[in-house]
Design a protein around this motif. Structure first.
Motif, short mmCIF file in Angstrom:
data_model
loop_
_atom_site.label_atom_id
_atom_site.label_comp_id
_atom_site.label_asym_id
_atom_site.label_seq_id
_atom_site.Cartn_x
_atom_site.Cartn_y
_atom_site.Cartn_z
N THR A 64 0.84 -1.21 0.00
CA THR A 64 0.00 0.00 0.00
C THR A 64 0.87 1.25 0.00
O THR A 64 0.61 2.20 -0.75
N ALA A 65 1.90 1.24 0.81
CA ALA A 65 2.80 2.40 0.85
C ALA A 65 3.48 2.61 -0.49
O ALA A 65 3.63 3.75 -0.96
N ASP A 66 3.88 1.53 -1.15
CA ASP A 66 4.55 1.63 -2.44
C ASP A 66 3.61 2.16 -3.52
O ASP A 66 4.02 2.97 -4.37
N LEU A 67 2.37 1.71 -3.50
CA LEU A 67 1.43 2.13 -4.56
C LEU A 67 0.82 3.50 -4.29
O LEU A 67 0.28 4.12 -5.22
N ALA A 68 0.88 3.96 -3.04
CA ALA A 68 0.37 5.29 -2.69
C ALA A 68 -1.02 5.54 -3.28
O ALA A 68 -1.18 6.40 -4.16
N PRO A 69 -2.03 4.81 -2.85
CA PRO A 69 -3.36 4.93 -3.45
C PRO A 69 -3.94 6.33 -3.33
O PRO A 69 -3.66 7.06 -2.38
N ARG A 70 -4.75 6.69 -4.31
CA ARG A 70 -5.38 8.00 -4.35
C ARG A 70 -6.51 8.12 -3.33
O ARG A 70 -6.84 9.22 -2.88
N ARG A 71 -7.11 6.96 -3.00
CA ARG A 71 -8.22 6.95 -2.05
C ARG A 71 -7.89 5.99 -0.91
O ARG A 71 -6.99 5.15 -1.02
N ASP A 72 -8.65 6.08 0.16
CA ASP A 72 -8.45 5.21 1.31
C ASP A 72 -9.05 3.83 0.99
O ASP A 72 -10.25 3.72 0.74
N PRO A 73 -8.21 2.76 0.98
CA PRO A 73 -8.73 1.43 0.67
C PRO A 73 -9.84 0.98 1.62
O PRO A 73 -10.66 0.12 1.26
N ALA A 74 -9.89 1.54 2.84
CA ALA A 74 -10.90 1.14 3.82
C ALA A 74 -12.16 2.00 3.74
O ALA A 74 -13.10 1.80 4.52
N SER A 75 -12.20 2.95 2.80
CA SER A 75 -13.35 3.86 2.72
C SER A 75 -14.58 3.15 2.15
O SER A 75 -14.48 2.16 1.43
N ASP A 76 -15.74 3.68 2.47
CA ASP A 76 -16.98 3.11 1.98
C ASP A 76 -17.06 3.17 0.46
O ASP A 76 -17.59 2.26 -0.18
N GLU A 77 -16.52 4.25 -0.15
CA GLU A 77 -16.62 4.37 -1.60
C GLU A 77 -15.78 3.32 -2.31
O GLU A 77 -16.17 2.80 -3.35
N VAL A 78 -14.64 2.97 -1.73
CA VAL A 78 -13.80 1.93 -2.34
C VAL A 78 -14.44 0.55 -2.14
O VAL A 78 -14.45 -0.27 -3.07
#
Length: 213
Positions: A133-147
């Motif tokens: 996760t740190a390496d890919l630096a996602p644009r959104r929070d993987p734990a968010s409801d939208e994801v």
């Protein structure tokens, strides 16, 4: 340019091999690939079906066959330390790397698939997932409801389209299931007349439950 939807779950070794083979198979053709991560387990549940790794005998055969196929194709493939595993963390990470309304890019998909299928480590290990996760630096929070909703919506849309396994490649109104369907896909893209003749329609013409031969 035509668009191919590549439906996959990182839990599938066949998806990992198909992903690696696609660029060479599609070379010279005017196509774009959309990578659509879906939850294979939810699909199986909707179809009331077990996955290959849940069936004794078929599980062992699947592992042997994919290792053989990787060997023959010259694609490195290592079985993860535990399989099957819960892929939700990886699926959510993939969708989190993309902006809302878009699908993950090839780089993120490659990193996730190789995280699972190279090195023989535990794909769901929290420390490894945190590092990825740190390496890919996602644009959104993987734990968010939208994801989380993005994973559900993509899976539901795939089921509604008729997808029943991974990997599946969808183009126009046709679906091509499995690693071994890539040649069939390229035949369709190249305008093989078989798809306009009785071949493609033959199976659909049979009543449910009827077999020839």
């Amino acid at each position: 340019m035509r668009t191919i939807d590549f439906y996959f779950d990182p839990i599938s070794p066949y998806a990992a091999l198909a992903f690696e083979r696609l660029p060479e198979a599609l070379a010279g053709r005017s196509v774009a690939v959309r990578y659509v991560p879906i939850l294979f387990g939810a699909m199986l549940k909707s179809l009331e079906h077990k996955g290959p790794a849940e069936i004794p005998g078929k599980r062992d055969w699947t592992y042997r066959q994919v290792l053989w196929q990787g060997h023959r194709m010259g694609i490195p493939l290592d079985l993860p330390a535990a399989h099957p595993f819960n892929p939700l963390g990886l699926l959510r990470l993939l969708w989190a790397t993309a902006d809302a309304g878009r699908t993950p890019g090839r780089y993120a998909v490659e990193r996730v698939l190789r995280h699972v299928w190279r090195g023989g480590e535990d794909a769901a290990d929290p420390a490894r997932l945190a590092a990825l996760t740190a390496d890919l630096a996602p644009r959104r929070d993987p734990a968010s409801d939208e994801v989380k909703a993005a994973v559900r919506e993509a899976t539901d849309a795939a089921i509604a389209r008729g997808v029943f396994g991974v990997p599946t490649m969808g183009v126009d109104d046709k679906l091509f299931w499995g690693l071994d369907a890539i040649d069939m896909l390229t035949g369709y893209l190249d305008g093989d007349a078989w798809f306009d003749g009785p071949g493609w329609a033959a199976a659909a013409a049979l009543p449910a439950g009827v077999r020839r031969g």
